[in-house]
Write a protein that holds these residues in place. Structure first.
Motif, PDB file in Angstrom:
ATOM      1  N   LEU A  97       0.860  -1.168   0.000  1.00  0.00           N
ATOM      2  CA  LEU A  97       0.000   0.000   0.000  1.00  0.00           C
ATOM      3  C   LEU A  97       0.905   1.229   0.000  1.00  0.00           C
ATOM      4  CD1 LEU A  97      -3.059   0.491   0.303  1.00  0.00           C
ATOM      5  CD2 LEU A  97      -2.676   0.679   2.752  1.00  0.00           C
ATOM      6  N   PRO A  98       0.863   2.023  -1.080  1.00  0.00           N
ATOM      7  CA  PRO A  98       1.756   3.182  -1.119  1.00  0.00           C
ATOM      8  C   PRO A  98       1.279   4.303  -0.202  1.00  0.00           C
ATOM      9  CG  PRO A  98       0.430   3.098  -3.121  1.00  0.00           C
ATOM     10  CD  PRO A  98       0.054   1.894  -2.307  1.00  0.00           C
ATOM     11  N   LYS A  99       2.237   5.025   0.366  1.00  0.00           N
ATOM     12  CA  LYS A  99       1.933   6.207   1.179  1.00  0.00           C
ATOM     13  C   LYS A  99       2.158   7.423   0.293  1.00  0.00           C
ATOM     14  CE  LYS A  99       4.618   4.928   4.786  1.00  0.00           C
ATOM     15  NZ  LYS A  99       5.267   4.891   6.108  1.00  0.00           N
ATOM     16  N   PRO A 100       1.426   8.481   0.399  1.00  0.00           N
ATOM     17  CA  PRO A 100       0.241   8.615   1.251  1.00  0.00           C
ATOM     18  C   PRO A 100      -0.914   7.756   0.752  1.00  0.00           C
ATOM     19  CG  PRO A 100       0.610  10.632  -0.043  1.00  0.00           C
ATOM     20  CD  PRO A 100       1.737   9.720  -0.347  1.00  0.00           C
ATOM     21  N   PHE A 101      -1.799   7.425   1.687  1.00  0.00           N
ATOM     22  CA  PHE A 101      -2.839   6.444   1.377  1.00  0.00           C
ATOM     23  C   PHE A 101      -3.891   6.989   0.440  1.00  0.00           C
ATOM     24  CE2 PHE A 101      -1.466   5.709   5.849  1.00  0.00           C
ATOM     25  CZ  PHE A 101      -0.558   4.724   5.527  1.00  0.00           C
ATOM     26  N   ASN A 102      -4.161   6.193  -0.582  1.00  0.00           N
ATOM     27  CA  ASN A 102      -5.233   6.533  -1.507  1.00  0.00           C
ATOM     28  C   ASN A 102      -6.391   5.584  -1.221  1.00  0.00           C
ATOM     29  OD1 ASN A 102      -6.797   5.809  -3.938  1.00  0.00           O
ATOM     30  ND2 ASN A 102      -5.562   7.416  -4.899  1.00  0.00           N
ATOM     31  N   PRO A 103      -7.564   6.136  -0.923  1.00  0.00           N
ATOM     32  CA  PRO A 103      -8.667   5.272  -0.494  1.00  0.00           C
ATOM     33  C   PRO A 103      -9.045   4.209  -1.531  1.00  0.00           C
ATOM     34  CG  PRO A 103      -9.285   7.601  -0.334  1.00  0.00           C
ATOM     35  CD  PRO A 103      -7.931   7.557  -0.953  1.00  0.00           C
ATOM     36  N   ALA A 104      -8.966   4.561  -2.821  1.00  0.00           N
ATOM     37  CA  ALA A 104      -9.350   3.594  -3.862  1.00  0.00           C
ATOM     38  C   ALA A 104      -8.367   2.423  -3.888  1.00  0.00           C
ATOM     39  CB  ALA A 104      -9.406   4.274  -5.214  1.00  0.00           C
ATOM     40  N   ILE A 105      -7.068   2.736  -3.787  1.00  0.00           N
ATOM     41  CA  ILE A 105      -6.058   1.671  -3.798  1.00  0.00           C
ATOM     42  C   ILE A 105      -6.185   0.833  -2.533  1.00  0.00           C
ATOM     43  CG2 ILE A 105      -3.575   1.196  -3.716  1.00  0.00           C
ATOM     44  CD1 ILE A 105      -3.138   3.626  -5.476  1.00  0.00           C
ATOM     45  N   LEU A 106      -6.387   1.519  -1.394  1.00  0.00           N
ATOM     46  CA  LEU A 106      -6.554   0.797  -0.131  1.00  0.00           C
ATOM     47  C   LEU A 106      -7.711  -0.199  -0.254  1.00  0.00           C
ATOM     48  CD1 LEU A 106      -5.970   0.545   3.008  1.00  0.00           C
ATOM     49  CD2 LEU A 106      -7.850   2.155   3.298  1.00  0.00           C
ATOM     50  N   GLU A 107      -8.844   0.286  -0.752  1.00  0.00           N
ATOM     51  CA  GLU A 107     -10.015  -0.588  -0.846  1.00  0.00           C
ATOM     52  C   GLU A 107      -9.733  -1.779  -1.757  1.00  0.00           C
ATOM     53  OE1 GLU A 107     -13.731   1.231  -1.927  1.00  0.00           O
ATOM     54  OE2 GLU A 107     -14.782  -0.689  -1.719  1.00  0.00           O
ATOM     55  N   ALA A 108      -9.153  -1.498  -2.931  1.00  0.00           N
ATOM     56  CA  ALA A 108      -8.902  -2.574  -3.893  1.00  0.00           C
ATOM     57  C   ALA A 108      -7.975  -3.643  -3.296  1.00  0.00           C
ATOM     58  CB  ALA A 108      -8.292  -1.997  -5.165  1.00  0.00           C
ATOM     59  N   ARG A 109      -6.882  -3.202  -2.661  1.00  0.00           N
ATOM     60  CA  ARG A 109      -5.896  -4.186  -2.169  1.00  0.00           C
ATOM     61  C   ARG A 109      -6.418  -4.938  -0.943  1.00  0.00           C
ATOM     62  NH1 ARG A 109      -0.557  -1.319  -4.453  1.00  0.00           N
ATOM     63  NH2 ARG A 109      -1.443  -1.432  -6.536  1.00  0.00           N
ATOM     64  N   VAL A 110      -7.106  -4.203  -0.078  1.00  0.00           N
ATOM     65  CA  VAL A 110      -7.627  -4.873   1.119  1.00  0.00           C
ATOM     66  C   VAL A 110      -8.708  -5.873   0.729  1.00  0.00           C
ATOM     67  CG1 VAL A 110      -8.971  -4.513   3.216  1.00  0.00           C
ATOM     68  CG2 VAL A 110      -6.999  -3.070   2.746  1.00  0.00           C
ATOM     69  N   ARG A 111      -9.597  -5.477  -0.188  1.00  0.00           N
ATOM     70  CA  ARG A 111     -10.678  -6.394  -0.591  1.00  0.00           C
ATOM     71  C   ARG A 111     -10.121  -7.639  -1.264  1.00  0.00           C
ATOM     72  NH1 ARG A 111     -14.625  -4.468   1.883  1.00  0.00           N
ATOM     73  NH2 ARG A 111     -15.706  -2.536   1.326  1.00  0.00           N
ATOM     74  N   ALA A 112      -9.117  -7.442  -2.127  1.00  0.00           N
ATOM     75  CA  ALA A 112      -8.530  -8.595  -2.825  1.00  0.00           C
ATOM     76  C   ALA A 112      -7.902  -9.559  -1.813  1.00  0.00           C
ATOM     77  CB  ALA A 112      -7.481  -8.130  -3.831  1.00  0.00           C
ATOM     78  N   SER A 113      -7.181  -8.991  -0.846  1.00  0.00           N
ATOM     79  CA  SER A 113      -6.530  -9.859   0.145  1.00  0.00           C
ATOM     80  C   SER A 113      -7.550 -10.550   1.039  1.00  0.00           C
ATOM     81  CB  SER A 113      -5.565  -9.050   1.013  1.00  0.00           C
ATOM     82  OG  SER A 113      -4.480  -8.622   0.233  1.00  0.00           O
TER      83      SER A 113
END
Lengths: 121, 371
Positions: B108-124
């Motif tokens: 997850l790259p910093k600073p946090f991007n909500p769209a990327i956070l959601e995509a990576r967390v949901r996939a995991s």
């Protein structure tokens, strides 16, 4: 250290962060307060390490300040701290004091900018 | 994974980062727990994961850094399935590659991007859910297998081992439903058992039956026979079903001979106690219907056909010590056994007489060669 194009406070980053956390003023104020508390402690450690020319000890506070400052749009401070972190990792102590002074100035400027933006009292 | 809200563990030494992530996770309906370093994180997940579904892990931390924490999680059998997403600044991509090699799921790259956070967390989380389902399904399957084994074990006390084994196979259901094939039926019972059971104490009768059944049961299993039933002193065994046996008639005759020999030893013991009991056998081969017979709640695996009736009548007709073999059975094993011709016998319920033989013993090898 090249700080061209690194604003003290990037309002676009703040706006993005605000939007990403639910457009909540109280949360933003709380976040900035947390940043200031955490940042002040890291500044102290950074300055102490610089005074002692301690390359090893300066890495962690510089890293933390770099990272959290970037999150809150304090781009200038973040850029300075990135340089300090690198210097520390490479055991280059000759510019530490000078850069730490720059960091302190940027820190003060950041606090003022937060206040000016209405994010701190 | 718990069916309700997913739980993420946010591990970062920066309170600012933890606050931002916790806030963003909350908007995804994911509960966040926080740890300020790797040591706190490991304490929190404990030995069993403590309900955590995903770990967001910073790399640079005091006490226990991201690498050490990741290594600890991936080195633990009970925790290694936990997806770990590394939190990293863009300039730390080299470190991320190292973490992915160590087993991290994503970054997850910093600073946090909500769209990327959601995509990576949901996939995991989806990967974790799949893993949890697999684990759950494997556990259910193992439990089912244990149950089947237990039932088979339980059944084998009532059924012949062949029939018990059938119950849990796919072809078993078809066989149980009924089928026709050649089979050999063996009936045997004790001569003079009825007067003995009238005269002797019930305990004595059951004692004799126990010895007799124990010995017979052992020989049935040893010869691969399927025991259809015990009825007092009588029993019916068949061969070539459910397991096919090329030599089913020979097996039946050899079993009968072994039973007669062993019975001799038992009977000698009983004779000392004053009981004179004899042993007779009838064997017949023919097409029969085999499968589940009975009614709901009480089924037997049974054999129905003329051969069964013939074997039963031959057993009744046998004098003590005789093993009567129907002509068709005899043809199948001609030359293998010493037999004695008995001439025609009129069996009850049959319109025509048949000519069974009495099996005396196994024919000696040289005699077989000469014959």
């Amino acid at each position: 250290m090249n700080l061209d194009g690194a604003p003290v406070l990037d309002h676009a980053v703040i706006a993005e962060l605000r939007a990403a956390t639910g457009d909540d003023d109280a949360f933003m104020a709380e976040l900035v307060e947390t940043y200031v508390t955490e940042g002040a402690a890291n500044m102290d450690r950074l300055l102490a390490a610089a005074a002692a020319q301690d390359c090893e000890a300066i890495v962690r506070p510089a890293h933390s300040l770099k990272s959290t400052s970037a999150s809150l749009g304090a781009m200038r401070l973040s850029a300075i701290c990135r340089g300090i972190e690198e210097a520390g990792r490479q055991a280059r102590s000759e510019t530490l004091r000078e850069d730490a002074e720059l960091a302190r100035d940027a820190w003060e400027a950041t606090l003022a900018a937060f206040a000016q933006a209405g994010l701190r009292e | 994974m718990s069916p309700g809200q997913a739980v993420a563990l946010v591990v970062d030494d920066s309170a600012v980062n933890r606050k931002v992530l916790t806030r963003q996770l909350a908007s995804l309906d994911i509960e966040a727990r926080e740890a300020a370093n790797g040591r706190e994180a490991l304490e929190l997940v404990g030995t069993d994961g403590a309900g955590v579904d995903i770990v967001l892990l910073d790399i640079e931390m005091p006490e226990l850094d991201g690498y050490e924490t990741l290594a600890a999680i991936k080195g633990d059998e009970a925790l290694r399935h936990l997806p770990v997403i590394m939190i990293s600044a863009v300039e730390e991509l080299d470190s991320v590659v190292r973490c992915i090699e160590m087993g991290a799921t994503d970054y997850l790259p910093k600073p946090f991007n909500p769209a990327i956070l959601e995509a990576r967390v949901r996939a995991s989380l989806a990967g974790k859910r799949l893993h949890d389902l697999e684990v759950e399904s494997a556990a259910r399957q193992a439990e089912l297998l244990r149950t089947i084994e237990r039932q088979k074990d339980e059944l084998s006390r009532f059924l012949s081992p062949q029939v018990a084994a059938l119950v849990s196979t796919t072809e078993g259901e078809a066989l149980l439903a009924g089928h026709r094939r050649i089979a050999t039926a063996v009936f045997c019972d004790l001569r003079d058992f009825t007067p003995f059971s009238e005269a002797a104490d019930p305990e004595e009768v059951f004692g004799v039956l126990r010895e007799y059944h124990g010995m017979m049961g052992e020989l049935i299993v040893a010869h691969g026979g399927t025991l259809e039933h015990f009825a007092g002193d009588g029993m019916m065994v068949f061969f070539n079903d459910p397991v096919l046996q090329d030599d089913h008639v020979e097996r039946a005759v050899r079993m009968a001979l072994a039973m007669r020999d062993r019975f001799g030893a038992l009977a000698a013991g009983w004779a000392k106690r004053g009981y004179r009991l004899g042993f007779g056998v009838g064997i017949a081969t023919g097409y029969a219907t085999l499968g589940r017979i009975g009614f709901e709640g009480r089924h037997d695996y049974g054999m129905i056909g003329t051969a069964v009736i013939t074997a039963s009548r031959l057993s009744s007709a046998a004098a003590p010590g005789q093993i009567l073999l129907a002509p068709r059975s005899h043809t199948e094993v001609d030359g293998l056994f010493e037999v004695e011709e008995l001439g025609e016998l009129q069996l009850k319920g049959f319109s025509r007489p048949i000519s069974p033989v009495n099996v005396v013993g196994v024919r000696a090898r040289d005699t077989v060669a000469a014959g």
